[in-house]
Design a protein around this motif. Structure first.
Motif, mmCIF file in Angstrom:
data_model
loop_
_atom_site.group_PDB
_atom_site.id
_atom_site.type_symbol
_atom_site.label_atom_id
_atom_site.label_comp_id
_atom_site.label_asym_id
_atom_site.label_seq_id
_atom_site.Cartn_x
_atom_site.Cartn_y
_atom_site.Cartn_z
ATOM 1 N N UNK A 37 -19.950 13.767 -24.516
ATOM 2 C CA UNK A 37 -18.594 13.026 -24.635
ATOM 3 C C UNK A 37 -18.007 12.510 -23.976
ATOM 4 N N UNK A 38 -18.418 13.313 -22.534
ATOM 5 C CA UNK A 38 -17.101 12.863 -21.141
ATOM 6 C C UNK A 38 -17.052 12.001 -20.358
ATOM 7 N N UNK A 39 -16.799 11.036 -20.511
ATOM 8 C CA UNK A 39 -16.448 9.021 -19.946
ATOM 9 C C UNK A 39 -14.737 9.680 -19.189
ATOM 10 N N UNK A 40 -14.979 10.113 -17.618
ATOM 11 C CA UNK A 40 -13.313 9.985 -17.072
ATOM 12 C C UNK A 40 -13.299 8.386 -16.627
ATOM 13 N N UNK A 41 -12.208 7.806 -17.085
ATOM 14 C CA UNK A 41 -11.628 6.683 -17.171
ATOM 15 C C UNK A 41 -11.697 5.869 -15.329
ATOM 16 N N UNK A 42 -12.985 4.995 -15.012
ATOM 17 C CA UNK A 42 -12.281 4.284 -13.803
ATOM 18 C C UNK A 42 -11.673 3.293 -13.220
ATOM 19 N N UNK A 43 -11.091 3.471 -12.165
ATOM 20 C CA UNK A 43 -10.741 1.680 -12.235
ATOM 21 C C UNK A 43 -10.507 1.252 -10.342
ATOM 22 N N UNK B 76 -18.718 13.333 -10.354
ATOM 23 C CA UNK B 76 -18.727 12.543 -11.489
ATOM 24 C C UNK B 76 -19.703 10.942 -10.855
ATOM 25 N N UNK B 77 -19.968 10.189 -11.557
ATOM 26 C CA UNK B 77 -20.419 8.895 -10.722
ATOM 27 C C UNK B 77 -20.090 7.784 -11.519
ATOM 28 N N UNK B 78 -19.915 6.519 -10.366
ATOM 29 C CA UNK B 78 -19.191 5.508 -10.719
ATOM 30 C C UNK B 78 -19.328 4.905 -11.733
ATOM 31 N N UNK B 79 -19.700 5.687 -12.922
ATOM 32 C CA UNK B 79 -19.622 4.699 -14.498
ATOM 33 C C UNK B 79 -18.590 5.768 -15.247
ATOM 34 N N UNK B 80 -18.129 7.103 -14.250
ATOM 35 C CA UNK B 80 -17.413 7.827 -15.041
ATOM 36 C C UNK B 80 -17.675 8.881 -15.537
ATOM 37 N N UNK B 81 -19.417 9.223 -15.859
ATOM 38 C CA UNK B 81 -19.965 9.909 -15.989
ATOM 39 C C UNK B 81 -20.229 11.438 -15.669
ATOM 40 N N UNK B 82 -19.694 12.785 -15.923
ATOM 41 C CA UNK B 82 -19.635 13.707 -15.361
ATOM 42 C C UNK B 82 -20.187 15.219 -15.897
ATOM 43 N N UNK B 83 -20.576 15.604 -14.927
ATOM 44 C CA UNK B 83 -21.323 16.828 -15.364
ATOM 45 C C UNK B 83 -20.235 18.229 -14.450
#
Length: 404
Positions: free
Chosen positions: A213-219, A311-318
């Motif tokens: 459920x977690x995707x960090x917003x990147x800009x 974190x990856x470049x899509x904001x997906x994290x672990x």
């Protein structure tokens, strides 16, 4: 992974163990990259999001406060040895009571929903096989001291079988062992406790690993300054996990702390140095790095065993575990970047070396997903995570603050 409370009346209840019990967790697969060049690093990471894995939690307790704490955290299936107690609690809370009768578990309508298998020897473990199970749920009570290896054997044996395999856990630490066995983990746990603290700790464990459920917003931010500044103490963070192309750590220097740069790992092969996919050359000792729980930590405060966020470049994290931290004096470069949607300026210090790179978006015509700091120029776009407030002991707060 998301947390679910299993119910015997679920619409998708399964008739027997003969399809997929533990679907392999979808990982963001690494795609082989071309040989890195000095002017850029070409690499791609899959855009596929991980599959949401649901773990079942049943609670076995005679403590009403434990029951309340579990219900507040979304777990409503409870095991009882006494029907009177189950009926009493059902009158005060909306729960799904299950009743234990010897090695079997029944629901309120006296329908058999699970079997309990005690495992204290290799022979007993061998008897717990999909072909021997006739109900949709099996609860395994590991006895005799061994837990990890037997749990791994169960995960392997029931892979590709339908139903739910749970293990009895007497505390949150045991539950974590069962939920992580062979990476996939068992389908869930029966938490047999009489202390609220174990309920709280297990829920916190799920929250920190709720990756699906977690995707960090990147800009995007545009580089406005690149300047060699001299020597400083920088921190290499070595993890107990491998990182893939496009993954790294979110770091900022402490000033302009409202913007975290995504610093790439050293996962790429070069002609001069071997790949170190477990390492991020993250920045100087005073820099912040993102850790679980919405917090940050100074790089200098990281220690072996501490959890950190990848974190990856899509904001997906672990989450990952820090294996060691290596601090050495090295030449540094200052990078400043302006937010493309406003006037905010962010900055970071990094070691001035070809193996240190910032991650950028991969949708441009160049196809670059990371740029070494030695090749970084004004006008390049890199990924940052915007933050809303100041920090006190790593926790975001709203206060007046000026950072320069």
């Amino acid at each position: 992974m998301a947390v679910s409370s299993s119910s015997s009346g679920s619409a998708n209840a399964l008739a027997c163990f003969h399809a997929s019990l533990l679907a392999p967790q979808t990982r963001r697969t690494a795609v082989a990259s071309a040989s890195p060049r000095r002017d850029s690093v070409r690499m791609r990471a899959s855009t596929a999001a991980p599959v949401e894995l649901k773990k079942t939690v049943w609670v076995w307790t005679e403590n009403r406060q434990v029951m309340k704490a579990a219900v507040e955290r979304g777990w409503s299936t409870f095991l009882f040895g006494s029907k009177d107690l189950g009926e009493d609690w059902s009158s005060t809370a909306r729960i799904n009571p299950l009743f234990i009768d010897g090695p079997e578990i029944f629901d309120g309508e006296n329908q058999k929903v699970a079997e309990i298998s005690q495992v204290s020897s290799p022979r007993e473990l061998e008897l717990v096989q999909p072909d021997n199970v006739e109900v949709k749920n099996i609860v395994i009570d590991f006895r005799g001291g061994w837990q990890v290896i037997p749990a791994e054997n169960i995960v392997a044996a029931f892979q590709g079988c339908r139903g739910t395999v749970l293990a009895v856990s007497t505390n949150s630490t045991e539950a974590q062992v069962f939920l992580e066995a062979l990476e996939q983990g068992l389908d869930g746990v029966v938490l047999k406790v009489d202390e609220m603290d174990d309920i709280i700790k297990l829920k916190d464990y799920f929250d920190r690993r709720n990756e699906a459920k977690s995707q960090l917003p990147l800009t995007k931010a545009t580089v406005s300054k690149v300047e060699v500044v001299g020597m400083g103490d920088r921190v290499c963070v070595d993890l107990c996990s491998m990182m893939r192309p496009g993954e790294g750590l979110l770091v900022c220097v402490g000033s302009y702390a409202r913007g975290m740069f995504l610093v790439h790992s050293e996962c790429l092969e070069t002609n001069y140095i071997a790949s170190r996919p477990f390492r991020v050359n993250a920045g100087p000792v005073h820099a912040y790095v993102t850790v679980p729980g919405g917090k940050t930590s100074y790089l200098s405060e990281l220690r072996s065993g501490k959890e950190i966020i990848v974190v990856d470049q899509h904001g997906l994290w672990r989450t990952a575990i820090v294996g060691r931290v290596k601090i050495e004096s090295r030449p540094l470069v200052l990078v400043e970047a302006k937010d493309n949607s406003g006037d905010d300026t962010y900055s970071i210090f990094l070691q001035n070396a070809e193996t240190v790179a910032l991650i950028t978006d991969d949708t441009g015509s160049s196809g670059r997903t990371a740029i070494p700091v030695t090749s970084l120029t004004v006008g390049d776009e890199v990924l940052v995570r915007k933050q809303g407030g100041a920090r006190h002991t790593g926790i975001e707060i709203q206060e007046f603050i000026v950072e320069k």
